[in-house]
Design a protein around this motif. Structure first.
Motif, PDB file in Angstrom:
ATOM      1  N   ARG A  72       0.556  -1.116  -0.513  1.00  0.00           N
ATOM      2  CA  ARG A  72      -0.243  -0.006   0.416  1.00  0.00           C
ATOM      3  C   ARG A  72       0.686   1.540  -0.085  1.00  0.00           C
ATOM      4  NH1 ARG A  72      -6.143   1.513  -0.087  1.00  0.00           N
ATOM      5  NH2 ARG A  72      -5.595   3.720   1.009  1.00  0.00           N
ATOM      6  N   MET A  73       2.322   1.238   0.295  1.00  0.00           N
ATOM      7  CA  MET A  73       2.636   2.516   0.849  1.00  0.00           C
ATOM      8  C   MET A  73       3.718   2.625  -0.202  1.00  0.00           C
ATOM      9  SD  MET A  73       4.779   2.511   5.034  1.00  0.00           S
ATOM     10  CE  MET A  73       4.969   3.826   4.435  1.00  0.00           C
ATOM     11  N   ALA A  74       3.808   1.728  -1.015  1.00  0.00           N
ATOM     12  CA  ALA A  74       4.541   2.057  -2.820  1.00  0.00           C
ATOM     13  C   ALA A  74       3.352   2.277  -3.578  1.00  0.00           C
ATOM     14  CB  ALA A  74       4.735   0.405  -2.674  1.00  0.00           C
ATOM     15  N   THR A  84       1.197   3.667  -2.629  1.00  0.00           N
ATOM     16  CA  THR A  84       0.287   5.448  -2.350  1.00  0.00           C
ATOM     17  C   THR A  84       1.352   6.101  -3.023  1.00  0.00           C
ATOM     18  OG1 THR A  84       0.087   4.402  -0.216  1.00  0.00           O
ATOM     19  CG2 THR A  84       0.271   6.681  -0.531  1.00  0.00           C
ATOM     20  N   ASN A 137       3.705   5.439   7.216  1.00  0.00           N
ATOM     21  CA  ASN A 137       2.191   5.663   7.257  1.00  0.00           C
ATOM     22  C   ASN A 137       1.975   7.235   7.028  1.00  0.00           C
ATOM     23  OD1 ASN A 137       0.840   3.573   6.039  1.00  0.00           O
ATOM     24  ND2 ASN A 137       0.284   2.945   7.341  1.00  0.00           N
ATOM     25  N   GLN A 155       5.849   8.920   5.213  1.00  0.00           N
ATOM     26  CA  GLN A 155       5.343   9.073   4.558  1.00  0.00           C
ATOM     27  C   GLN A 155       4.296   9.801   3.439  1.00  0.00           C
ATOM     28  OE1 GLN A 155       5.913   5.292   1.538  1.00  0.00           O
ATOM     29  NE2 GLN A 155       3.480   6.091   0.702  1.00  0.00           N
ATOM     30  N   MET A 156       2.749  10.075   4.438  1.00  0.00           N
ATOM     31  CA  MET A 156       1.539  10.720   3.863  1.00  0.00           C
ATOM     32  C   MET A 156       2.956  12.762   4.095  1.00  0.00           C
ATOM     33  SD  MET A 156      -0.003   9.797   2.796  1.00  0.00           S
ATOM     34  CE  MET A 156      -1.442  11.000   1.666  1.00  0.00           C
ATOM     35  N   PHE A 160       3.617  14.503   0.533  1.00  0.00           N
ATOM     36  CA  PHE A 160       3.218  14.829   0.313  1.00  0.00           C
ATOM     37  C   PHE A 160       1.828  15.980  -0.120  1.00  0.00           C
ATOM     38  CE2 PHE A 160       2.861   9.539  -0.551  1.00  0.00           C
ATOM     39  CZ  PHE A 160       4.525   9.773  -1.319  1.00  0.00           C
TER      40      PHE A 160
END
Ligand code: HEM
Lengths: 407, 107
Positions: free
Chosen positions: A107-109, A111, B67, B70-71, B74
């Motif tokens: 999912r991270m890849a 995203t 998670n 990473q976000m 963005f």
């Protein structure tokens, strides 16, 4: 994945009552709302006798079953049939049909590949296409908004972003088959399967590496697999998941928004004055009629949900369309009202780790096409009776006859 | 009830009572603070509830998960050293008095 804690129940519960209705008949699919009401009001969890599975239709239980992967797994399939059993006839989605922690890395890849930063860059192209769609329908005046707006727009911009070539007529047939296949192997599914037989070979080819068009995000998925960021051999199944998940759902949502707005001229007038409101109109449209109606999980171990005792290895049908009209959560749930605070609360995109990865793409598509319309069209009105396509797990319009009055 | 102050892009301030266990994103959207969008409802998919946490509160905030990490890359405004997604900032007694600045732009 929400950071807020969720309740976990344990101990002993009562037996879920039996609901002796088959939700996957043309009669129920044509108007699922009486069934939803029955499901919600009978108990927090019921047993669907015909299929030997459980079903949930209230907001809280739907949210829990979708997100609590320790008790309700996706790895045994998010359709009605258990993918661990022999004779599985549906191919697994590498992303959806697995659980954390396996799911998390993939999912991270993905995203990263379709991050909000990437998606924002597509907006200008989407706007150009929206202009063309609106120019055309303004000349026509009498339109089928499913074909001439929702499909014309989504089936152009989405395959172009993904970098695949999908003829419009094939997209509809493939969508019927895919969303029927999530449910039972009934006549409705078999009919849709016969329809796609002549194009199955083309379909299998459409998500292979050689079919990826330069610059699309499908190609980026293959590259990520090559770079070791995604599991070996996962790319074809992943591109297929995006084809499956990305088109019919968005077309349905745009169709529903226009159907409801045509019936509520005062709300259209508000959008015409302030096109920024189209965002909340779209969210309310997919709350009010949810495109993805039903998904499934499998009970991991004996557990209690909503006071009901559930047995390991049985499937749970999750009726998101029912949850989004639960009066425990929503006031006047059957009314379409763009002033509701719907975003981030409704369950039309699912909940938890698998919550729709394409939701920002869907929102941008809807926002761009609906605001292009709202700016240039003063009034829309129904010029006939809308019809629905009857599909086991997807609710969507077949035809939406509209008359448009430009400014 | 613990209090949180949101600083809007126009420098106006809004103080909210946020119950322990609720996320700042939920509190802000429920109160109609426009700068916090929260499209995905806390699913770490939209990056539209970006805030900058006033430095002295950072040690009391929950750790950043991979998670969220990473976000944060963005977000529309771009990442700063004190950036967080407010859906992941769940209220505790220790965070009473927290001050956050709303990212601009958010979309
Ligand atoms: C209004 C439009 C849409 C609706 C209502 C919708 C609905 C959903 C729902 C309910 C789920 C969760 C399924 C589950 O947990 O069992 C989901 C997941 C997913 N959707 Fe969407 N979707 C939409 C648009 C899109 C678009 C545009 C794409 C492609 C970019 C997409 C691709 C996916 C994928 C790949 C997943 C699996 C995510 C995962 O397992 O981590 N969807 N969608």
């Amino acid at each position: 994945m929400s950071a807020e804690p969720r309740p976990v129940e344990d101990g002993k519960g009562g037996l879920p009552p039996v609901l002796d209705v088959d939700p996957f008949t043309e009669e129920v699919l044509a108007d699922p709302y009486p069934f939803h009401e029955h499901l919600r009001e009978l108990a927090p969890v019921v047993e669907l006798a015909r299929y030997g599975i459980y079903a949930v239709g209230r907001h809280d239980e739907v949210q829990t079953v979708m997100s609590d992967h320790e008790r309700f797994m996706a790895a045994a399939g998010t359709g009605l049939y258990d993918l661990r059993k022999p004779g599985a006839w549906r191919s697994r989605s590498p992303l959806l049909e697995c659980d954390p922690p396996d799911h998390t890395r993939m999912r991270m890849a993905l995203t990263r590949i379709i991050s909000p930063v990437v998606v924002r860059k597509w907006r200008a192209d989407f706007e150009t296409e929206a202009q063309r769609v609106v120019d055309r329908i303004i000349d026509m005046r009498e339109i089928d908004a499913v074909r001439d707006v929702a499909e014309a727009f989504v089936l152009t911009v989405f395959p172009a972003s993904l970098g695949v070539d999908i003829p419009h007529e094939n997209a509809v047939a493939i969508g019927d088959m895919n969303f029927n296949a999530i449910g039972p192997n009934n006549d409705i599914f078999q009919r849709s399967l016969r329809k796609v037989e002549p194009i199955l070979e083309w379909y299998q080819q459409s998500f292979q590496r050689e079919s990826m068009i330069e610059g699309g995000f499908g190609q980026r998925i293959y590259e990520a697999e090559d770079a070791g960021e995604l599991p070996v051999d996962s790319a074809p199944g992943l591109v297929r998941s995006f084809i499956r998940g990305g088109m019919d759902t968005t077309i349905a949502g745009i169709g529903f928004a226009l159907n409801q707005l045509a019936r509520n001229p005062a709300q259209w007038a508000k959008l015409h004055d302030d096109p920024a409101l189209v965002k909340s109109a779209f969210e309310e449209a997919i709350r009010h009629e949810s495109p993805s109606q039903t998904q499934f999980r499998t009970v991991v171990r004996n557990t209690v949900l909503g006071g009901m005792q559930l047995v390991a290895d049985r499937k749970v049908a999750i009726f998101m369309g029912a949850a989004n009209r639960d009066k425990r959560k929503w006031e006047r749930p059957e009314e379409f009202d763009i002033s509701r605070r719907t975003t981030g609360v409704h369950l039309a995109f699912g909940w938890g780790a698998h919550q729709c990865i394409g939701q920002m793409i869907a929102r941008m598509e809807a926002e761009v096409i609906l605001s292009a319309l709202a700016r240039r069209v003063r009034r829309i009105e129904l010029s006939g009776t809308p019809t629905y396509r009857l599909i086991n797990t997807l609710r969507t319009l077949e035809c939406l006859p509209l008359r448009v009055e430009p400014v | 009830m613990p209090k949180v102050t949101f600083i809007n892009p126009d420098e106006s301030r809004v103080e909210l009572d946020v119950p322990v266990g609720q996320s700042l994103m939920r509190a802000a959207t429920a109160a109609g603070i426009d700068g916090i969008v929260g499209d995905c409802g806390g699913g770490l998919t939209c990056a539209t509830c970006h805030v900058l946490v006033q430095e002295e509160f950072l040690p009391d905030t929950p750790p950043v998960t991979p998670n969220e990490d990473q976000m944060l890359d963005f977000t529309a405004m771009g990442r700063h050293p004190t950036s967080r997604l407010s859906c992941q900032l769940v209220m505790t007694e220790a965070l009473d008095g927290l001050v956050v600045r709303i990212a601009d732009p958010q979309l």
